[in-house]
Design an enzyme around this catalytic site. Structure first.
Site, PDB file in Angstrom:
ATOM      1  CB  CYS A  10      -1.033  -7.961  -0.063  1.00  0.00           C
ATOM      2  SG  CYS A  10       0.495  -7.795   0.904  1.00  0.00           S
ATOM      3  CG  HIS A  26      -0.190  -3.548  -0.261  1.00  0.00           C
ATOM      4  ND1 HIS A  26      -0.983  -4.426   0.437  1.00  0.00           N
ATOM      5  CD2 HIS A  26      -0.904  -3.221  -1.379  1.00  0.00           C
ATOM      6  CE1 HIS A  26      -2.121  -4.622  -0.204  1.00  0.00           C
ATOM      7  NE2 HIS A  26      -2.095  -3.908  -1.317  1.00  0.00           N
ATOM      8  CG  HIS A  84      -4.889  -4.611  -3.823  1.00  0.00           C
ATOM      9  ND1 HIS A  84      -4.463  -3.719  -2.864  1.00  0.00           N
ATOM     10  CD2 HIS A  84      -6.128  -4.179  -4.198  1.00  0.00           C
ATOM     11  CE1 HIS A  84      -5.380  -2.789  -2.671  1.00  0.00           C
ATOM     12  NE2 HIS A  84      -6.400  -3.041  -3.477  1.00  0.00           N
TER      13      HIS A  84
END
Length: 378
Positions: free
Chosen positions: A292, A340, A352
């Site tokens: 990510c 994240h 993402h």
């Protein structure tokens, strides 16, 4: 009993048995006339065993528990991935700094050797002058002109000697500081490498646990689990949109004229968009796979704005903006521990790299718990 009577009795028994057999309802005649049973005969092949009943489908409630467990395992993997990336970044920086220190200490050692050679040359020159110090030669001179020249030479020599001593002392102290610094950095580098290895082990264990858990499901159960995940994401996104966040963002954009991305932000979004479909691989920064924060950091590096490597450091170091003011290119940080990150692309959506087994994709910005928004080019 006589032989004749015994013969009559046997014949009578035979007749009675035959009549009895014929009188049994449902008995086939063939059974009467059939010969003796064959001991080697086997049961008829036409008799098949009853089919094994199919296992009962796993209830949705149980699949929800599986989904929650998977989310937990992948979250733990994300935490460890951030730790791995942080340790990797530290080892990279430590290695660069150690290389610089090594060049500097090498230069200092060379300089120190030159200074010592100069000091040695001065000592040898003094020895050649019968061991008399420059002041003695100066005082014993009878020539006024030579006296004047000697005074200047003596002064310059004293200054040069003082400078030589001071420079030697400075270089020696700098060399010691750099040597001590290098030793400390080597120790830190070794610790960073250990931290990196420990994080790597944790990542691999959590991903293996998740894959093992998923492997126990039947194909239909996996499909149902995926549908439950999609339903949960849609529900979370709908709840986020119901807060009116997009309307607030639109109103704020009209008031401040910041709805559109900057040129750097647009370039970062273009880079991220070009990676759609590439697999998630923990610790990866491209070009063929990403995690990510690897995706977001590389996107902004491509836009000419280097940012921290991990989502946690992106959250700590980059300027924060209100979620109602976010614009394309901003980074949305998720979960309370900032483990994240996705890139906002407008219309309530992000790009993402989700987790192992998935690819870079577009999803709703509200599908996960939002910690906050940061702006790399603020």
């Amino acid at each position: 009993m006589g032989r004749g009577k015994r013969g009559l009795l046997a014949a009578a028994v035979t007749v009675v048995c035959a009549v009895t057999v014929l009188a049994v309802p449902g008995t086939a005649f063939a059974s009467v006339t059939a010969g003796p049973a064959d001991p080697s005969a086997t049961p008829s092949a036409s008799a098949t065993p009853a089919p094994t009943p199919a296992p009962a489908p796993v209830p949705d409630a149980e699949l929800e528990k599986v989904r929650a467990r998977l989310d937990g395992l992948y979250h733990d993997a994300a935490v460890a991935t951030d730790a791995y990336n942080a340790a990797e970044e530290k080892t990279r920086k430590q290695s660069v700094q150690l290389a610089r220190l090594e060049k500097r200490t090498d230069a200092a050692r060379t300089k120190l050797a030159e200074l010592k050679n100069q000091a040695g040359a001065a000592a040898r020159a003094q020895y050649r002058d019968s061991g008399l110090p420059p002041m003695a030669h100066f005082l014993l001179s009878d020539d006024p002109e030579h006296f004047a020249d000697g005074a200047g030479t003596l002064l310059n020599g004293a200054r040069a000697t003082k400078k030589l001593i001071a420079e030697t002392d400075r270089v020696e102290r700098q060399l010691k500081r750099d040597t001590d610094d290098a030793a400390a950095r080597w120790t830190k580098l070794e610790q960073d490498r250990k931290d990196k290895a420990a994080a790597q082990k944790t990542v691999q264990e959590r991903i293996a646990d998740a894959e093992k858990l998923e492997s126990r499901l039947e194909k239909k159960e996996k499909e149902r689990l995926a549908e439950l995940e999609r339903q949960a994401a849609r529900k979370a996104q709908a709840a986020w949109l119901d807060t009116g966040v997009l309307k607030k963002a639109a109103d704020a954009a009209k008031a401040t004229s910041t709805a559109t991305a900057t040129s750097a932000g647009a370039k970062a979004v273009a880079f991220a968009t070009a990676q759609l479909g590439k697999p998630y691989v923990w610790g990866a920064e491209g070009p063929d796979s990403f995690d990510c924060s690897g995706l977001t950091s590389q996107a902004w590096a491509d836009a000419g704005t280097p940012i921290p490597r991990t989502s946690q450091e992106q959250w700590k170091q980059l300027p924060h903006v209100d979620v109602t003011e976010m614009r394309p290119g901003d980074l949305v940080i998720y979960f309370a521990d900032a483990t994240h990150v996705g890139m906002y692309v407008g219309d309530g959506k992000i790009i993402h790299a989700p987790r192992p087994g998935r690819t870079v994709t577009i999803t709703g910005a509200g599908t996960m718990p939002i910690l906050g928004v940061v702006r790399p080019d603020a």
